[in-house]
Design a protein around this motif. Structure first.
Motif, PDB file in Angstrom:
ATOM      1  N   ILE A 135      -2.294  58.325  39.114  1.00  0.00           N
ATOM      2  CA  ILE A 135      -1.458  58.941  40.472  1.00  0.00           C
ATOM      3  C   ILE A 135      -0.446  59.107  40.738  1.00  0.00           C
TER       4      ILE A 135
ATOM      5  N   LEU B 242      -2.477  63.308  46.542  1.00  0.00           N
ATOM      6  CA  LEU B 242      -3.889  62.704  45.775  1.00  0.00           C
ATOM      7  C   LEU B 242      -3.018  61.113  46.341  1.00  0.00           C
ATOM      8  N   ARG B 243      -2.070  60.623  46.899  1.00  0.00           N
ATOM      9  CA  ARG B 243      -1.966  59.494  46.579  1.00  0.00           C
ATOM     10  C   ARG B 243      -1.685  59.416  48.432  1.00  0.00           C
TER      11      ARG B 243
ATOM     12  N   LEU C  48      -9.001  59.347  38.134  1.00  0.00           N
ATOM     13  CA  LEU C  48      -7.947  59.051  38.737  1.00  0.00           C
ATOM     14  C   LEU C  48      -7.377  57.253  39.349  1.00  0.00           C
TER      15      LEU C  48
ATOM     16  N   TYR D 296      -8.549  57.615  48.225  1.00  0.00           N
ATOM     17  CA  TYR D 296      -8.377  58.065  47.072  1.00  0.00           C
ATOM     18  C   TYR D 296      -8.174  57.392  46.087  1.00  0.00           C
TER      19      TYR D 296
ATOM     20  N   ASP E 140       1.738  63.689  43.336  1.00  0.00           N
ATOM     21  CA  ASP E 140       0.483  64.316  42.916  1.00  0.00           C
ATOM     22  C   ASP E 140      -0.018  64.691  44.193  1.00  0.00           C
TER      23      ASP E 140
ATOM     24  N   ARG F  47      -5.019  54.357  41.977  1.00  0.00           N
ATOM     25  CA  ARG F  47      -3.502  53.934  42.189  1.00  0.00           C
ATOM     26  C   ARG F  47      -3.382  52.921  41.978  1.00  0.00           C
TER      27      ARG F  47
END
Length: 163
Positions: A67, A97-98, A51, A104, A71, A53
């Motif tokens: 992402i 996740l963001r 994953l 991440y 999420d 960004r």
């Protein structure tokens, strides 16, 4: 072991002829990983996803997925979606996740306790960016962002992570 394996050792991550500094969980390496122990599970794990960004970086590999703003990753052992990616709004405990920080921006997913999670064995073990050198994780394997970006296009679905 093969040259294509990511091997976590006491002196760092070995991959592609390099030794890459990394950090592991605050609970060390454990064969009997449990929810909340902060340990990195010993064993042979497989890469099952990547994953990233898209607002912060280009796609790191053709199979990487973006992402999105909603999420989440469910970390509630009592929920049916435990140790699975889900989306907001969500009615149980989940990790966003963001994130506002860059931790991440690029996440490599392993098959630890996935896809059929056993309650209490601990949720996701990711490979991700570290906060700083030597700073332990909650169980994940973390490294410098430039090393993570170097690894990403050189691995594939099923690449082994040996801890």
């Amino acid at each position: 072991m093969t040259p294509d394996d990511l091997v976590v050792t006491p002196t760092g991550l070995r991959f592609g002829g390099r030794r890459i500094p990394c950090t592991i969980g605050r609970g060390g390496i454990r064969a009997d990983k449990r929810e909340g122990d902060g340990a990195t599970p010993r064993g042979v794990h497989r890469i099952v996803g990547m994953l990233y960004r898209p607002d912060r970086m280009a796609r790191p590999a053709p199979w990487a997925l973006p992402i999105g703003p909603r999420d989440l990753w469910c970390d509630d052992p009592a929920h049916p979606d435990y140790n699975l990616m889900t989306g907001a709004p969500f009615d149980a405990s989940a990790e966003r996740l963001r994130r506002a920080d860059p931790l991440y921006d690029l996440v490599i997913l392993t098959d630890w306790n996935w896809p059929f999670a056993q309650k209490g064995r601990g949720s996701a073990i990711f490979l991700h960016r570290w906060r700083r050198p030597g700073c332990p994780t909650e169980g994940c394997v973390a490294m410098a962002p430039e090393d993570l970006r170097w690894i990403a296009p050189r691995i594939g679905y099923g690449t082994r992570v040996i801890v």
